[in-house]
Design a protein around this motif. Structure first.
Motif, PDB file in Angstrom:
ATOM      1  N   PHE A 131      15.445   0.629 -33.829  1.00  0.00           N
ATOM      2  CA  PHE A 131      15.266   0.233 -35.225  1.00  0.00           C
ATOM      3  C   PHE A 131      16.597  -0.169 -35.856  1.00  0.00           C
ATOM      4  O   PHE A 131      16.655  -0.611 -36.999  1.00  0.00           O
ATOM      5  N   HIS A 132      17.679  -0.038 -35.097  1.00  0.00           N
ATOM      6  CA  HIS A 132      19.001  -0.529 -35.478  1.00  0.00           C
ATOM      7  C   HIS A 132      19.214  -1.833 -34.726  1.00  0.00           C
ATOM      8  O   HIS A 132      18.911  -1.941 -33.539  1.00  0.00           O
ATOM      9  N   VAL A 133      19.750  -2.837 -35.398  1.00  0.00           N
ATOM     10  CA  VAL A 133      19.846  -4.171 -34.786  1.00  0.00           C
ATOM     11  C   VAL A 133      20.711  -4.173 -33.528  1.00  0.00           C
ATOM     12  O   VAL A 133      20.487  -4.965 -32.605  1.00  0.00           O
ATOM     13  N   TYR A 134      21.692  -3.273 -33.439  1.00  0.00           N
ATOM     14  CA  TYR A 134      22.535  -3.216 -32.240  1.00  0.00           C
ATOM     15  C   TYR A 134      21.722  -2.773 -31.030  1.00  0.00           C
ATOM     16  O   TYR A 134      21.797  -3.367 -29.954  1.00  0.00           O
ATOM     17  N   GLY A 135      20.916  -1.718 -31.199  1.00  0.00           N
ATOM     18  CA  GLY A 135      20.072  -1.253 -30.104  1.00  0.00           C
ATOM     19  C   GLY A 135      19.019  -2.276 -29.731  1.00  0.00           C
ATOM     20  O   GLY A 135      18.698  -2.466 -28.552  1.00  0.00           O
ATOM     21  N   MET A 136      18.478  -2.945 -30.738  1.00  0.00           N
ATOM     22  CA  MET A 136      17.437  -3.937 -30.493  1.00  0.00           C
ATOM     23  C   MET A 136      17.969  -5.122 -29.676  1.00  0.00           C
ATOM     24  O   MET A 136      17.361  -5.555 -28.702  1.00  0.00           O
ATOM     25  N   THR A 137      19.131  -5.659 -30.080  1.00  0.00           N
ATOM     26  CA  THR A 137      19.659  -6.862 -29.430  1.00  0.00           C
ATOM     27  C   THR A 137      20.404  -6.545 -28.136  1.00  0.00           C
ATOM     28  O   THR A 137      20.115  -7.121 -27.085  1.00  0.00           O
ATOM     29  N   ALA A 138      21.371  -5.631 -28.223  1.00  0.00           N
ATOM     30  CA  ALA A 138      22.263  -5.384 -27.088  1.00  0.00           C
ATOM     31  C   ALA A 138      21.647  -4.504 -26.007  1.00  0.00           C
ATOM     32  O   ALA A 138      22.183  -4.402 -24.909  1.00  0.00           O
ATOM     33  N   VAL A 139      20.505  -3.871 -26.321  1.00  0.00           N
ATOM     34  CA  VAL A 139      19.837  -3.038 -25.319  1.00  0.00           C
ATOM     35  C   VAL A 139      18.471  -3.622 -24.962  1.00  0.00           C
ATOM     36  O   VAL A 139      18.246  -4.093 -23.853  1.00  0.00           O
ATOM     37  N   MET A 140      17.556  -3.629 -25.934  1.00  0.00           N
ATOM     38  CA  MET A 140      16.174  -4.007 -25.624  1.00  0.00           C
ATOM     39  C   MET A 140      16.026  -5.484 -25.260  1.00  0.00           C
ATOM     40  O   MET A 140      15.488  -5.818 -24.192  1.00  0.00           O
ATOM     41  N   ILE A 141      16.469  -6.379 -26.123  1.00  0.00           N
ATOM     42  CA  ILE A 141      16.290  -7.803 -25.842  1.00  0.00           C
ATOM     43  C   ILE A 141      17.089  -8.225 -24.622  1.00  0.00           C
ATOM     44  O   ILE A 141      16.594  -8.944 -23.750  1.00  0.00           O
ATOM     45  N   LEU A 142      18.342  -7.761 -24.529  1.00  0.00           N
ATOM     46  CA  LEU A 142      19.173  -8.107 -23.372  1.00  0.00           C
ATOM     47  C   LEU A 142      18.556  -7.601 -22.075  1.00  0.00           C
ATOM     48  O   LEU A 142      18.547  -8.316 -21.065  1.00  0.00           O
ATOM     49  N   SER A 143      18.035  -6.373 -22.087  1.00  0.00           N
ATOM     50  CA  SER A 143      17.427  -5.803 -20.884  1.00  0.00           C
ATOM     51  C   SER A 143      16.253  -6.643 -20.403  1.00  0.00           C
ATOM     52  O   SER A 143      16.150  -6.978 -19.216  1.00  0.00           O
ATOM     53  N   VAL A 144      15.364  -6.990 -21.326  1.00  0.00           N
ATOM     54  CA  VAL A 144      14.193  -7.781 -20.963  1.00  0.00           C
ATOM     55  C   VAL A 144      14.612  -9.183 -20.524  1.00  0.00           C
ATOM     56  O   VAL A 144      14.075  -9.734 -19.554  1.00  0.00           O
ATOM     57  N   MET A 145      15.574  -9.755 -21.210  1.00  0.00           N
ATOM     58  CA  MET A 145      16.059 -11.089 -20.873  1.00  0.00           C
ATOM     59  C   MET A 145      16.597 -11.152 -19.448  1.00  0.00           C
ATOM     60  O   MET A 145      16.407 -12.147 -18.738  1.00  0.00           O
ATOM     61  N   GLN A 146      17.241 -10.065 -19.009  1.00  0.00           N
ATOM     62  CA  GLN A 146      17.876 -10.049 -17.690  1.00  0.00           C
ATOM     63  C   GLN A 146      17.116  -9.225 -16.649  1.00  0.00           C
ATOM     64  O   GLN A 146      17.604  -9.017 -15.544  1.00  0.00           O
ATOM     65  N   GLY A 147      15.929  -8.750 -16.993  1.00  0.00           N
ATOM     66  CA  GLY A 147      15.136  -7.990 -16.036  1.00  0.00           C
ATOM     67  C   GLY A 147      15.767  -6.673 -15.635  1.00  0.00           C
ATOM     68  O   GLY A 147      15.622  -6.217 -14.492  1.00  0.00           O
ATOM     69  N   GLN A 148      16.455  -6.027 -16.576  1.00  0.00           N
ATOM     70  CA  GLN A 148      17.111  -4.753 -16.286  1.00  0.00           C
ATOM     71  C   GLN A 148      16.181  -3.584 -16.608  1.00  0.00           C
ATOM     72  O   GLN A 148      15.140  -3.750 -17.251  1.00  0.00           O
ATOM     73  N   LYS A 149      16.587  -2.417 -16.199  1.00  0.00           N
ATOM     74  CA  LYS A 149      15.823  -1.195 -16.451  1.00  0.00           C
ATOM     75  C   LYS A 149      16.434  -0.448 -17.629  1.00  0.00           C
ATOM     76  O   LYS A 149      17.649  -0.240 -17.681  1.00  0.00           O
ATOM     77  N   MET A 150      15.586  -0.034 -18.561  1.00  0.00           N
ATOM     78  CA  MET A 150      16.030   0.753 -19.707  1.00  0.00           C
ATOM     79  C   MET A 150      15.657   2.221 -19.519  1.00  0.00           C
ATOM     80  O   MET A 150      14.499   2.526 -19.234  1.00  0.00           O
ATOM     81  N   VAL A 151      16.631   3.091 -19.678  1.00  0.00           N
ATOM     82  CA  VAL A 151      16.375   4.531 -19.668  1.00  0.00           C
ATOM     83  C   VAL A 151      16.377   4.985 -21.133  1.00  0.00           C
ATOM     84  O   VAL A 151      17.417   5.010 -21.783  1.00  0.00           O
ATOM     85  N   LEU A 152      15.200   5.315 -21.643  1.00  0.00           N
ATOM     86  CA  LEU A 152      15.047   5.605 -23.066  1.00  0.00           C
ATOM     87  C   LEU A 152      15.247   7.079 -23.397  1.00  0.00           C
ATOM     88  O   LEU A 152      14.703   7.951 -22.727  1.00  0.00           O
ATOM     89  N   LEU A 153      16.009   7.313 -24.447  1.00  0.00           N
ATOM     90  CA  LEU A 153      16.161   8.657 -25.004  1.00  0.00           C
ATOM     91  C   LEU A 153      15.821   8.577 -26.487  1.00  0.00           C
ATOM     92  O   LEU A 153      16.446   7.801 -27.221  1.00  0.00           O
ATOM     93  N   PRO A 154      14.816   9.331 -26.955  1.00  0.00           N
ATOM     94  CA  PRO A 154      14.381   9.220 -28.353  1.00  0.00           C
ATOM     95  C   PRO A 154      15.387   9.724 -29.371  1.00  0.00           C
ATOM     96  O   PRO A 154      15.328   9.362 -30.541  1.00  0.00           O
ATOM     97  N   LYS A 155      16.327  10.558 -28.942  1.00  0.00           N
ATOM     98  CA  LYS A 155      17.382  11.025 -29.836  1.00  0.00           C
ATOM     99  C   LYS A 155      18.581  11.445 -29.000  1.00  0.00           C
ATOM    100  O   LYS A 155      18.474  11.670 -27.785  1.00  0.00           O
TER     101      LYS A 155
END
Length: 567
Positions: A260-284
């Motif tokens: 919900f922060h633009v840095y996490g959205m762009t530099a993590v989520m969008i970049l990961s999907v764009m490059q086919g990477q794996k995201m390890v999610l931690l809710p806090k």
């Protein structure tokens, strides 16, 4: 405005000065990843994996359901979720349906939720079961027509999915049951449906909004930053170019920075999907849980904020964990102390560099180089590809030569379209495509930029941007408060912390505990003052304006005097 770009001479040959962008909307990258990496893990969450094919399937089902509910192209849908699989599903589901995402902080109070829903005109919201009561209380005061509810347990592996409800009840003291009927919908029921057919719609890559990301301001009320598909795609592409040693489809990204922060959205989520990477999610962020996750999941990329790295470095059992998988980290949200940078690199063997940006620029504009170039201490680095930057004189608005301090201005395809329904505020910060950041800084002869002061009044505590006026407006509602001013004071862990200076009404009384309880009813926890000081009067100008900076300087002198005595 900036014809001379000395920073380009420092670029490694692997980083191009200009990039080519496909005119494809953000959601296209999930569709493409599902085709290219169908069986590859897109998400790891608390011991459970989700493939790109499944992620795309769930996002398409949500998108189809939203369209059935009447969602039209351009309609806003809020997403009030921590980092969990549902956040990624929801984000892409809204875009696939033609909607505009409105990221909403799960820590928000009813007051803050109501404001954001009203201002954005969101028609629906996707949120957690434990947040449902909060959303329900403001539902009728907004334009919301539907609430889609999910639970953390829904995407946990067995037996965690059975145990978690008991942990949740113990932690939050409530059990929420929502039925899939009327204006209330369950994501689990939506995903069970077989229909994934979507109504087609066209997307103007440069003009159509992907998100409205709210950010605060010195005027008090948060503003909705309008970010287009081009804004987000270009910034994620720049990030990928900067990380030129990373291999497509082979990296693992630790996702602690909230989506919900633009840095996490762009530099993590969008970049990961764009490059086919794996995201390890931690809710806090929990230091011990993070250390365990790094050792077990072996992430290679770790975007974060200084307080996260500080929290890990100060954990008493740090030496027991193997963090050697970490290769690259770009720190954002707040200044990165040099000692933190050096110690983290020593422990992990990876690289940690500071970057710079704003919500209004999707967010990154500058960063230090990760590889092949010497580190410049104290610098935010150089502008990214396709990004221009100058230092402007506050007096004349003209560019200043290297070494002189002025306002940092940036220009590039990642710069926002403007503020939602706020043309006057937009005109104040956007001029001929240039974004005036409000931050003071300078550029050296080699093109490296340095920030010498943050925006005049903004407080940055634990990576969160906190705006005093918003807190002051809440505190003024307390019946005993006559005057209040809020300022940021130095804090060794959070960078800054929030302090409220209070003048009580004559014959009125209020304790620190009472004011704190009042603030917590109306503000997210990270905005609540950590310190209160009662005064008979506040410093003011001749016309009665409270001098916030005078109080900040006073706190600085107190700290300096204390350090001198200790020395």
């Amino acid at each position: 405005m900036s014809e001379h770009r000395p920073w380009l001479a420092n670029y490694p040959e692997e980083i191009p000065a200009n990039l080519a962008y496909k005119s494809e909307p953000v959601q296209t990258y999930l569709t493409n990843a599902a085709k290219e990496f169908p069986n590859k893990s897109a998400i790891h969450f608390m011991g459970k994996e989700m493939s790109y094919e499944t992620l795309n399937d769930h996002a398409c089902k949500l998108a189809s359901y939203l369209q059935k509910l009447g969602l039209e192209k351009g309609d806003r849908v809020a997403m009030m979720l921590p980092n969990c699989p549902q956040a990624v599903i929801t984000y892409y589901g809204i875009l696939l349906a033609g909607g505009v995402v409105v990221p909403t902080n799960p820590l928000y109070t009813e007051r803050e939720i109501e404001y954001q829903m009203k201002d954005s005109g969101a028609k629906a919201i996707v949120t957690l079961d434990i947040l449902f009561p909060r959303v329900s209380k403001v539902f009728t005061q907004t334009n919301l027509e539907h609430i889609i509810v999910t639970a953390i347990k829904d995407y946990l592996p067995f037996p965690k999915n059975l145990i978690y409800p008991f942990i949740q009840k113990k932690q939050y003291g409530i059990t929420v049951t929502v039925k899939h009927e009327g204006c209330h919908h369950l994501l689990t029921e939506i995903i069970k449906q077989s229909n994934k057919e979507l109504k087609s719609f066209s997307v103007d890559f440069e003009e159509d909004l992907a998100i409205i990301q709210y950010t605060g301001g010195t005027t008090g009320a948060p503003k909705g930053v309008m970010l287009t598909h081009k804004n987000l795609v270009s910034n994620a592409s720049m990030s990928n170019a900067w990380l030129y040693k990373c291999k497509r489809g082979e990296e693992t990204i630790l996702a602690i920075i909230p989506f919900f922060h633009v840095y996490g959205m762009t530099a993590v989520m969008i970049l990961s999907v764009m490059q086919g990477q794996k995201m390890v999610l931690l809710p806090k962020f929990d230091p011990e849980q993070t250390l365990k996750t790094i050792e077990k999941q072996r992430p290679t990329l770790f975007p974060g904020a200084p307080t996260i790295y500080i929290g890990l470095l100060n954990h008493p059992d740090l030496s027991k964990y193997d963090l050697s998988s970490i290769d690259s980290c770009i720190s954002g949200s707040a200044p990165l102390p040099v000692e933190v940078q050096e110690k983290f690199e020593e422990i992990t063997g990876g690289k940690l560099v500071e970057g710079y940006g704003l919500t209004e620029s999707s967010p990154v504009t500058h960063s230090n180089f990760l590889w092949d170039r010497p580190r410049i201490k104290g610098s935010i680095g150089v502008p990214w590809p396709d990004t221009d930057s100058v230092i402007l004189s506050f007096e004349t608005g003209e560019p200043l030569p290297p070494g002189e301090i002025g306002e940092i201005a940036v220009k590039g395809p990642q710069v926002m379209k403007g503020y939602w329904n706020k043309p006057e505020e937009t005109d104040q910060v956007l001029r001929d495509g240039w974004l005036l950041t409000g931050d003071l800084g300078y550029m050296n002869d080699e093109g490296y930029f340095f920030v010498v002061d943050r925006k005049k009044d903004m407080i940055i505590a634990g990576g969160f941007n906190i705006y005093p006026r918003e807190i002051e407006e809440v505190m003024y509602e307390h019946p005993s408060v006559q005057e209040v001013v809020v300022a940021g004071v130095p804090d060794p862990y959070r960078g800054e912390t929030v302090k409220a200076y209070i003048v009580l009404k004559e014959s009125a009384s209020a304790t620190e505990e009472e004011l704190n309880a009042f603030a917590r009813k109306h503000l997210a926890a990270y905005k609540v003052p950590r310190m209160y000081e009662f005064r008979s009067e506040l410093p003011k100008t001749a016309v009665g304006k409270i001098l916030r900076r005078a109080l900040v300087e006073e706190e600085k002198r107190k700290r300096d005097d204390k350090q001198e005595k200790q020395a």
